[in-house]
Enzyme design. Sequence first.
Site, PDB file in Angstrom:
ATOM      1  N   SER A   1     -10.805   1.468   5.311  1.00  0.00           N
ATOM      2  CA  SER A   1     -11.024   2.118   4.178  1.00  0.00           C
ATOM      3  C   SER A   1     -11.257   1.235   2.970  1.00  0.00           C
ATOM      4  O   SER A   1     -11.245   0.072   3.138  1.00  0.00           O
ATOM      5  CB  SER A   1      -9.381   2.496   3.623  1.00  0.00           C
TER       6      SER A   1
ATOM      7  N   LYS B   1      -9.924   6.719   4.284  1.00  0.00           N
ATOM      8  CA  LYS B   1     -11.033   6.086   4.847  1.00  0.00           C
ATOM      9  C   LYS B   1     -12.341   6.448   3.777  1.00  0.00           C
ATOM     10  O   LYS B   1     -13.317   5.789   3.498  1.00  0.00           O
ATOM     11  CB  LYS B   1     -11.428   6.628   6.065  1.00  0.00           C
TER      12      LYS B   1
ATOM     13  N   HIS C   1      -9.151   4.204  -1.014  1.00  0.00           N
ATOM     14  CA  HIS C   1      -7.803   3.742  -0.820  1.00  0.00           C
ATOM     15  C   HIS C   1      -7.395   2.692  -1.859  1.00  0.00           C
ATOM     16  O   HIS C   1      -7.367   1.310  -1.691  1.00  0.00           O
ATOM     17  CB  HIS C   1      -7.802   3.021   0.536  1.00  0.00           C
TER      18      HIS C   1
ATOM     19  N   CYS D   1       0.895  -1.046  -0.109  1.00  0.00           N
ATOM     20  CA  CYS D   1       0.083   0.020  -0.020  1.00  0.00           C
ATOM     21  C   CYS D   1       0.893   1.249   0.043  1.00  0.00           C
ATOM     22  O   CYS D   1       0.377   2.341  -0.277  1.00  0.00           O
ATOM     23  CB  CYS D   1      -1.034   0.029   1.182  1.00  0.00           C
TER      24      CYS D   1
END
Lengths: 385, 143
Positions: free
Chosen positions: A207, A328, A332, A83
């Site tokens: 998220s 959130k 994401h 990520c």
Amino acid sequence: MRDVSIIGIGETPVGEHWEKSLKELAGDAIQAAIKDAQIERVDVLYVGNMCSGTLNGQEHLGALISDWVGLRGVEAVKIEAACGSGAAALRLGYVAVAGELADFVVVAGVEKMTDRPSEQVTAALAMASDADFEAQNGLSFVALNALLMRRYMHEFGVCHRDFAPFAINAHKNAVNNPYALFPHAVTAEDFSAAKMIADPVNLLDSSPVCDGAAAVVLCPTEIARQFAARPVRIRASSAATDTIALHDRRDLLGLEGAALSAAKAYSQAKVTPKDIDLFELHDAFTIMSVLSLEACGFAERGRGVRLGAQGDIAIGGKIPITTMGGLKARGHPVGATGIYQVIEVALQLREQAGANQVRDARLGMAQNIGGSGATVVTTILEAVE
Amino acid sequence: MEIARHWRLQRHRYALVGEVCNHCGVKIFPARDVCPECNAPAKTPYTFSGKGEVYSYSTVHHPPEGFEHFAPYVVALVRLAEGPLVAAQLTDVEGEKIEIGMPVEMVTRKLRDDGSRGTIVYGYKFRPVIASGTSADVKDASV
């Protein structure tokens, strides 16, 4: 080493883009960023992405996207750090310009997640953790964050509802972001009633899975004014790592990779947390917001969660976070997130954040995290006078 | 399928074999070949007792692919008696109230299968320690 600035930004709305492929999303963001910067030459394209191999059956994104977007011939490569891929790509773009290896670098982040059923996306995201000793034992990525949250609640005597302000703040700020996935408010009641995913983590702690792409153009600060009325200078860029597996951490709740990455960035920029006007942190889960605030020096250990209740994290508060909705509520799209964060800081510093403008914002920080804290890239940005 | 991969991990998975650092004595699980405390090479195998306690836990309601038919299931970080944390599932906990600090012990269970023609992967899970079962049995027998 040369000073580096951002002279162009471009983003697609975050959403379920069934009508657009991965390369089309990336192309839209890159074209928007190049147009914003008004450059006629690109030397290098870096593409941040995590899951294209598993979710889209496509690797080799450097060649794919440079070809698609009319940059045939340029140096182009994909950068992967779970990520944290977007900011990891930005970090390499910064290194290339600062190190005088390139003058004009486009850094894009892209993720296309919604073509696949949710169990496959969950399995793909679990690849950010230790495959043999976490994922193979059935620990999803959400579950790893749940283990952190449960332990935090136990050690510091806080309840699940104490985390609500982080989700509420993100959703409130997303209302004024035209690129956000969830531009609607949520309440404390919604937070407590949300569907459980891996207890204590529920849907509103988490998220969302989504698609999106974002891009920035970098060049040396000394020529940035020729291309942008308000360039945004990269005052610091740093990266650090921690153990990939949670069970190998010396201090489970210490988020040592984030602390190390932030310390390096503060040192490079010669600032302290008090100098930061806004912080786009990696709120993949509410617990991550809290641990990041503590690791980066905005709260004492065990007290980060209180910044929510005290209103310190709101626009106008002591340390505004997720000012355009965060992971959130903006969404994401994992490999793109690090670039969305930096664009949102840039919007604040360019005074283009509209109703969410942080007044007199001079210095903004973005922190993008790969895995459960294993790769952490911190960027401190400054408005150029 | 990845048969060789699972074969390589069999001592870890079936017997909880990690390593011990000959320099500073730290017990290591999973094996990492370099001591996390003193950075000395650590390749001497060490078999853990399998005893430990729950350090944190969660119930997974939305499982990754391959774990759907186990859901909901409980995962935990277990603090082994010898020191390290290990990430694993808890088993035999239907109706049990799970708490941080609860004593658990390792058992071997099915972790996953790759469809009707694929490999079945076995490995460690942890279950609550059955309270002083044997001594109670002995006492009963003497009555």
